[in-house]
Design an enzyme around this catalytic site. Structure first.
Site, PDB file in Angstrom:
ATOM      1  N   ILE A  14      47.717 132.164  24.327  1.00 29.87           N
ATOM      2  CA  ILE A  14      47.561 131.979  25.783  1.00 29.87           C
ATOM      3  C   ILE A  14      46.444 130.975  26.075  1.00 29.87           C
ATOM      4  O   ILE A  14      46.578 130.100  26.940  1.00 29.87           O
ATOM      5  CB  ILE A  14      47.260 133.324  26.483  1.00 29.87           C
ATOM      6  N   ASP A  33      36.105 129.646  19.288  1.00 30.51           N
ATOM      7  CA  ASP A  33      37.145 130.475  18.672  1.00 30.51           C
ATOM      8  C   ASP A  33      36.814 130.624  17.197  1.00 30.51           C
ATOM      9  O   ASP A  33      36.457 129.644  16.543  1.00 30.51           O
ATOM     10  CB  ASP A  33      38.522 129.785  18.858  1.00 30.51           C
ATOM     11  N   ASN A  34      36.939 131.833  16.660  1.00 28.64           N
ATOM     12  CA  ASN A  34      36.645 132.015  15.228  1.00 28.64           C
ATOM     13  C   ASN A  34      37.880 131.780  14.352  1.00 28.64           C
ATOM     14  O   ASN A  34      37.828 131.956  13.149  1.00 28.64           O
ATOM     15  CB  ASN A  34      36.042 133.400  14.954  1.00 28.64           C
ATOM     16  N   ALA A  75      38.979 135.514  23.921  1.00 25.23           N
ATOM     17  CA  ALA A  75      38.814 135.891  22.509  1.00 25.23           C
ATOM     18  C   ALA A  75      38.850 137.400  22.372  1.00 25.23           C
ATOM     19  O   ALA A  75      38.100 138.113  23.029  1.00 25.23           O
ATOM     20  CB  ALA A  75      37.496 135.346  21.972  1.00 25.23           C
ATOM     21  N   TYR A 142      42.883 149.574  21.703  1.00 25.81           N
ATOM     22  CA  TYR A 142      42.930 148.225  22.285  1.00 25.81           C
ATOM     23  C   TYR A 142      42.846 148.310  23.819  1.00 25.81           C
ATOM     24  O   TYR A 142      42.039 147.621  24.446  1.00 25.81           O
ATOM     25  CB  TYR A 142      44.227 147.513  21.854  1.00 25.81           C
ATOM     26  N   LYS A 146      39.726 146.985  26.274  1.00 25.34           N
ATOM     27  CA  LYS A 146      39.907 146.092  27.427  1.00 25.34           C
ATOM     28  C   LYS A 146      39.341 146.744  28.693  1.00 25.34           C
ATOM     29  O   LYS A 146      38.698 146.105  29.519  1.00 25.34           O
ATOM     30  CB  LYS A 146      41.400 145.773  27.618  1.00 25.34           C
ATOM     31  N   ILE A 186      59.602 139.268  21.986  1.00 22.98           N
ATOM     32  CA  ILE A 186      60.309 138.004  22.235  1.00 22.98           C
ATOM     33  C   ILE A 186      60.156 137.059  21.055  1.00 22.98           C
ATOM     34  O   ILE A 186      61.144 136.469  20.585  1.00 22.98           O
ATOM     35  CB  ILE A 186      59.843 137.358  23.559  1.00 22.98           C
ATOM     36  N   GLU A 269      56.202 155.363  22.503  1.00 26.01           N
ATOM     37  CA  GLU A 269      56.523 154.104  23.180  1.00 26.01           C
ATOM     38  C   GLU A 269      56.624 154.318  24.697  1.00 26.01           C
ATOM     39  O   GLU A 269      57.246 155.278  25.169  1.00 26.01           O
ATOM     40  CB  GLU A 269      57.832 153.516  22.661  1.00 26.01           C
TER      41      GLU A 269
END
Ligand SMILES: NC(=O)c1ccc[n+]([C@@H]2O[C@H](COP(=O)([O-])OP(=O)(O)OC[C@H]3O[C@@H](n4cnc5c(N)ncnc54)[C@H](O)[C@@H]3O)[C@@H](O)[C@H]2O)c1
Length: 313
Positions: A14, A33-34, A75, A142, A146, A186, A269
């Site tokens: 992105i 960016d690493n 990141a 995760y 966030k 996708i 899910e």
């Protein structure tokens, strides 16, 4: 004088789309960016890349030298499964990394932070269309990392008046996406299609997702340069696409090549996940410009080029 923007994760999927748009807009750019999942090749020629982790104490020196007006913070480690196996690593890059970026923004007087968050902060709401006011109950580390990052941003704003926009993305897809990650179905389907491999659906395929094209996400980020201050905004298509419908659209590109196969439903899910983007329309004047079919076609063309060893946007 040119506007200066620092973009963390700008060598990623992105991030590289946002970089492209910022270059077109004449913004002076620095990518940090690493390269843990990104690629130097994704950064356009002429844009400087500093290979460094956002968790590093040296980040402040990078900020102090470049003196950005705006910071786009992307990141992150984005693999949900990895976050469950390695929650400490996930928290380190996603939470500690964000706090380090915030501290640099605060110290260097950055005009605004634009943060890439995720629909993973909502968890399984049971709602068919999720507004920003919906409760947040992340179900993965995760999603939690966030959400905690968002809370740090809100507190930095409260304490130090650091302006921000938080963008919560739905499932993003498009050129340069790796097979892993949140919008991964996708990239998996399209790559399998190109190799004539089966497209595998877990459960009956009625579970829905909200797919948003990377170029539409990049456009939303650019609008945040002068709109959407101190808002949390959903960035999605507001459309529910059942996975079986996605598979049908993908197979229509090459009907003979890939059979459909079905596997057992995956435990845990989420069944329905569609973001209501009404607030982003009002606050940013943003609407998605790409239909799923158009976005998929461009993405497939990209993967075909990739197979031939050609990178293109
Ligand atoms: N892809 C999606 O569908 C989606 C959905 C919601 C939110 N997001 C968010 O958007 C952002 C970009 O995701 P993406 O899909 O482009 O993933 P990506 O893995 O392609 O991009 C992440 C980039 O960050 C870099 N990075 C990772 N850890 C780093 C660190 N500690 N220091 C410096 N750089 C680091 C990686 O090398 C990579 O270039 C992430 O913050 C992600 O959480 C993505």
């Amino acid at each position: 004088m040119k506007v200066r923007a620092l973009i963390t994760g700008g060598a990623g999927f992105i991030g590289s789309h946002i970089v492209e748009r910022l270059v077109q807009a004449g913004v002076e750019l620095l990518v940090v960016d690493n390269l843990s999942s990104g690629h130097a090749l994704f950064v356009p020629t002429g844009v400087k890349l500093v290979q460094q982790s956002v968790t590093s104490p040296d980040l402040e020196a990078v900020f102090a030298t470049f003196r950005p007006d705006y910071v786009f913070h992307l990141a992150a480690q984005i693999d949900v499964a990895k976050s469950m196996q390695h929650p400490i690593e996930d928290a380190e890059s996603n939470i500690v990394g964000t706090v380090n970026v915030l501290q640099c923004c605060h110290k260097l007087g950055v005009r605004k932070l634009i943060f890439s968050s995720s629909c993973a902060v909502y968890g399984d709401t049971g709602d068919t269309l999720i507004p920003e006011t919906c409760g947040t109950r992340p179900l993965s580390f995760y999603g939690l990392s966030k959400y905690v990052s968002e809370r740090y941003i809100l507190l930095y704003h409260h304490l130090y008046k650091l302006p921000y926009t938080i963008l919560r993305y739905a499932n993003v897809y498009g050129p340069r996406q790796a097979v892993k990650g949140e919008g991964g179905v996708i990239s998996i389907f399209l790559r399998h299609l190109l190799h004539g491999e089966p497209l595998r659906i877990y459960g009956d395929g009625s579970q829905t997702r909200d797919f948003i094209y990377a170029k539409d996400v990049a456009a939303a980020n650019l609008l945040c340069l002068d709109k959407g201050d101190n808002r949390i905004l959903n960035i999605g298509s507001s459309r529910a696409t059942p996975i079986h419908q996605l598979a049908a659209i993908v197979r229509a590109f090459q009907p003979e090549s890939s059979p459909l196969t079905y596997g057992p439903e995956r435990p845990g899910e989420i069944q329905y996940s569609v973001l209501d983007h009404t607030e982003a329309m009002h606050a940013l004047g943003w609407t998605p410009q790409f239909s799923l079919e158009e976005g998929l076609k461009e993405t497939l063309d990209f993967y075909k080029g990739e197979e031939r060893g050609v990178w293109k946007s």
